[in-house]
Design a protein around this motif. Structure first.
Motif, PDB file in Angstrom:
ATOM      1  N   PHE A  31     -40.560 -67.577  -2.396  1.00  0.00           N
ATOM      2  CA  PHE A  31     -39.977 -67.469  -1.188  1.00  0.00           C
ATOM      3  C   PHE A  31     -40.133 -65.977  -0.773  1.00  0.00           C
ATOM      4  N   ALA A  32     -41.103 -65.884   0.054  1.00  0.00           N
ATOM      5  CA  ALA A  32     -41.481 -64.366   0.592  1.00  0.00           C
ATOM      6  C   ALA A  32     -41.787 -63.666  -0.787  1.00  0.00           C
ATOM      7  N   ASP A  33     -40.787 -62.626  -0.834  1.00  0.00           N
ATOM      8  CA  ASP A  33     -41.292 -61.730  -1.731  1.00  0.00           C
ATOM      9  C   ASP A  33     -40.491 -61.916  -3.289  1.00  0.00           C
ATOM     10  N   VAL A  34     -40.155 -63.072  -3.459  1.00  0.00           N
ATOM     11  CA  VAL A  34     -39.729 -63.471  -4.765  1.00  0.00           C
ATOM     12  C   VAL A  34     -40.164 -64.772  -5.305  1.00  0.00           C
ATOM     13  N   ASP A  35     -40.580 -64.868  -6.443  1.00  0.00           N
ATOM     14  CA  ASP A  35     -40.920 -65.869  -7.324  1.00  0.00           C
ATOM     15  C   ASP A  35     -39.710 -66.505  -8.130  1.00  0.00           C
ATOM     16  N   VAL A  36     -39.625 -67.803  -7.768  1.00  0.00           N
ATOM     17  CA  VAL A  36     -38.544 -68.542  -8.412  1.00  0.00           C
ATOM     18  C   VAL A  36     -39.079 -69.690  -9.358  1.00  0.00           C
ATOM     19  N   GLU A  37     -38.767 -69.517 -10.554  1.00  0.00           N
ATOM     20  CA  GLU A  37     -39.176 -70.723 -11.715  1.00  0.00           C
ATOM     21  C   GLU A  37     -38.022 -71.463 -11.998  1.00  0.00           C
ATOM     22  N   VAL A  50     -32.541 -77.817 -18.501  1.00  0.00           N
ATOM     23  CA  VAL A  50     -31.535 -77.689 -19.358  1.00  0.00           C
ATOM     24  C   VAL A  50     -30.902 -78.930 -19.746  1.00  0.00           C
ATOM     25  N   SER A  51     -30.142 -78.930 -20.789  1.00  0.00           N
ATOM     26  CA  SER A  51     -29.690 -80.187 -21.458  1.00  0.00           C
ATOM     27  C   SER A  51     -28.296 -80.298 -20.969  1.00  0.00           C
ATOM     28  N   HIS A  52     -28.183 -81.284 -20.096  1.00  0.00           N
ATOM     29  CA  HIS A  52     -26.874 -81.598 -19.733  1.00  0.00           C
ATOM     30  C   HIS A  52     -26.853 -82.883 -19.197  1.00  0.00           C
ATOM     31  N   ASP A  53     -25.390 -83.534 -18.956  1.00  0.00           N
ATOM     32  CA  ASP A  53     -25.237 -84.972 -18.680  1.00  0.00           C
ATOM     33  C   ASP A  53     -25.126 -85.092 -17.201  1.00  0.00           C
ATOM     34  N   ALA A  54     -26.473 -84.687 -16.528  1.00  0.00           N
ATOM     35  CA  ALA A  54     -26.888 -84.825 -14.943  1.00  0.00           C
ATOM     36  C   ALA A  54     -28.011 -85.609 -15.109  1.00  0.00           C
ATOM     37  N   ALA A  55     -28.328 -85.961 -13.717  1.00  0.00           N
ATOM     38  CA  ALA A  55     -29.571 -86.811 -13.567  1.00  0.00           C
ATOM     39  C   ALA A  55     -31.020 -86.202 -14.011  1.00  0.00           C
ATOM     40  N   ASP A  56     -30.927 -84.641 -13.451  1.00  0.00           N
ATOM     41  CA  ASP A  56     -32.141 -83.859 -13.782  1.00  0.00           C
ATOM     42  C   ASP A  56     -31.939 -82.538 -13.748  1.00  0.00           C
ATOM     43  N   PRO A  57     -30.989 -81.958 -14.611  1.00  0.00           N
ATOM     44  CA  PRO A  57     -30.497 -80.661 -14.458  1.00  0.00           C
ATOM     45  C   PRO A  57     -31.590 -79.492 -14.748  1.00  0.00           C
ATOM     46  N   MET A  58     -31.507 -78.651 -13.997  1.00  0.00           N
ATOM     47  CA  MET A  58     -32.630 -77.126 -14.074  1.00  0.00           C
ATOM     48  C   MET A  58     -31.603 -75.822 -13.613  1.00  0.00           C
ATOM     49  N   PHE A  59     -32.281 -75.064 -14.180  1.00  0.00           N
ATOM     50  CA  PHE A  59     -31.782 -73.558 -13.623  1.00  0.00           C
ATOM     51  C   PHE A  59     -32.994 -72.842 -13.433  1.00  0.00           C
ATOM     52  N   PHE A  60     -32.671 -71.391 -13.112  1.00  0.00           N
ATOM     53  CA  PHE A  60     -33.850 -70.772 -12.509  1.00  0.00           C
ATOM     54  C   PHE A  60     -34.004 -69.228 -13.077  1.00  0.00           C
ATOM     55  N   SER A  61     -35.116 -68.656 -12.784  1.00  0.00           N
ATOM     56  CA  SER A  61     -35.506 -67.253 -12.990  1.00  0.00           C
ATOM     57  C   SER A  61     -36.135 -66.825 -11.928  1.00  0.00           C
ATOM     58  N   PHE A  62     -35.643 -65.405 -11.322  1.00  0.00           N
ATOM     59  CA  PHE A  62     -36.097 -65.045 -10.038  1.00  0.00           C
ATOM     60  C   PHE A  62     -36.853 -63.536 -10.467  1.00  0.00           C
ATOM     61  N   VAL A  63     -37.885 -63.400 -10.088  1.00  0.00           N
ATOM     62  CA  VAL A  63     -39.090 -62.428 -10.358  1.00  0.00           C
ATOM     63  C   VAL A  63     -39.204 -61.510  -8.740  1.00  0.00           C
ATOM     64  N   HIS A  64     -39.006 -60.171  -9.010  1.00  0.00           N
ATOM     65  CA  HIS A  64     -39.419 -59.246  -7.961  1.00  0.00           C
ATOM     66  C   HIS A  64     -39.948 -58.221  -8.412  1.00  0.00           C
ATOM     67  N   GLU A  65     -40.944 -57.773  -8.098  1.00  0.00           N
ATOM     68  CA  GLU A  65     -41.383 -56.332  -8.328  1.00  0.00           C
ATOM     69  C   GLU A  65     -41.114 -55.782  -9.856  1.00  0.00           C
ATOM     70  N   GLY A  66     -41.646 -56.804 -10.622  1.00  0.00           N
ATOM     71  CA  GLY A  66     -41.348 -56.608 -12.038  1.00  0.00           C
ATOM     72  C   GLY A  66     -39.969 -56.700 -12.632  1.00  0.00           C
ATOM     73  N   ARG A  67     -39.124 -57.018 -11.721  1.00  0.00           N
ATOM     74  CA  ARG A  67     -37.724 -57.110 -12.293  1.00  0.00           C
ATOM     75  C   ARG A  67     -37.441 -58.818 -12.477  1.00  0.00           C
ATOM     76  N   LYS A  68     -36.323 -59.238 -13.375  1.00  0.00           N
ATOM     77  CA  LYS A  68     -36.399 -60.571 -13.554  1.00  0.00           C
ATOM     78  C   LYS A  68     -34.913 -60.919 -13.984  1.00  0.00           C
ATOM     79  N   LEU A  69     -34.286 -61.760 -13.004  1.00  0.00           N
ATOM     80  CA  LEU A  69     -33.175 -62.448 -13.593  1.00  0.00           C
ATOM     81  C   LEU A  69     -33.096 -63.912 -13.683  1.00  0.00           C
TER      82      LEU A  69
END
Length: 265
Positions: A111-117, A121-140
């Protein structure tokens, strides 16, 4: 500005996390009413009208309650995987087709200047997922709503500067609490939620590879307390060989009070 964030709300009553880079402003989940999320933005001195989109982790109400109203009110794109779209569609109301986007599990989108992966995850939902955000060498990385932390989740969260990580319950409080056994069994299952102790074990492994600031998230209102979660996670991490201050620092989140917008330096 670099990669910045605010945990607007976190807990069983609703979840919403704001992510900002110089070119993009994203909301991960909108699990409260539209009015409440607007107030949280105001409390955090953020502009909700400046948002560029909403990423949805899964269809449980504490993650999607405000998705529909915010999407319609502000014309926001919404990103979710195919199964989550199908599961949440009856609950969020009509969203124009041009605002509906696919973000499949295990994929990376820029998304423009941020990579989102995204990662599963293992949860009782249809297809649950979460995210990592990377921008200029910093990661959340955001990792909540999972019954256990798999090696694949650990790999997705590695090398994060900030971890917003589930510390849902104290096992003893849950076992002795008022919930019916069926609910307790669900929370304790591999598709439930991570306990304070299990969070500490996983986090200790992660910070051995890179020092991280850790925000303990999705605490149960009935089966946990901030002080207890922080104490248990820190003690567990220390027993696993991680040093507070040197390897990690712990922070609280709240179901009603947003954290201050913080830049990851």
């Amino acid at each position: 500005m670099s990669l910045s964030f605010s945990v607007l709300a976190s807990g069983s009553t609703g979840n919403a996390i704001y992510i900002e880079t110089p070119e993009k402003k994203l909301l991960v989940d909108a699990g409260l009413s539209g009015k409440k999320i607007e107030k949280l933005f105001a409390d955090a001195s953020l502009s909700i009208s400046a948002l560029d989109g909403i990423l949805v982790s899964h269809e449980h109400s504490d993650h999607i309650k405000g998705v529909g109203i915010l999407a319609r009110r502000y014309g926001l794109p919404v990103y979710a995987n195919e199964k989550t779209w199908a599961a949440m569609a009856p609950m969020i109301g009509a969203i124009p087709a041009e605002q509906q986007f696919m973000f499949e599990t295990g994929m990376l989108q820029t998304f423009a200047d941020v990579d989102v992966e995204s990662f599963t995850v293992s949860h009782d939902a249809a297809d649950p997922m979460f995210f990592s955000f990377v921008h200029e060498g910093r990661k959340l990385t955001i990792l909540t709503d999972t019954g256990y932390v798999s090696s694949r989740m650990m790999a997705a969260a590695e090398e994060s500067d900030v971890l917003i990580f589930e510390s849902n319950h104290d096992v003893g409080m849950l076992q002795m609490g008022r919930y019916p056994w069926s609910v307790k069994r669900r929370i304790l299952s591999d598709e439930g939620h991570v306990s304070n102790e299990d969070a500490g074990i996983a986090l200790a492994d992660l910070v051995r590879k890179r020092r991280a600031d850790i925000y303990l998230a999705h605490l149960s209102k009935d089966n946990n307390m901030k002080d207890l979660a922080r104490m248990t996670v820190q003690q567990t991490m220390e027993l696993e060989g991680a040093a507070p201050g040197e390897d990690f620092k712990l922070f609280d989140t709240d179901p009603e009070i947003p954290t201050k917008l913080r830049r990851i330096d």
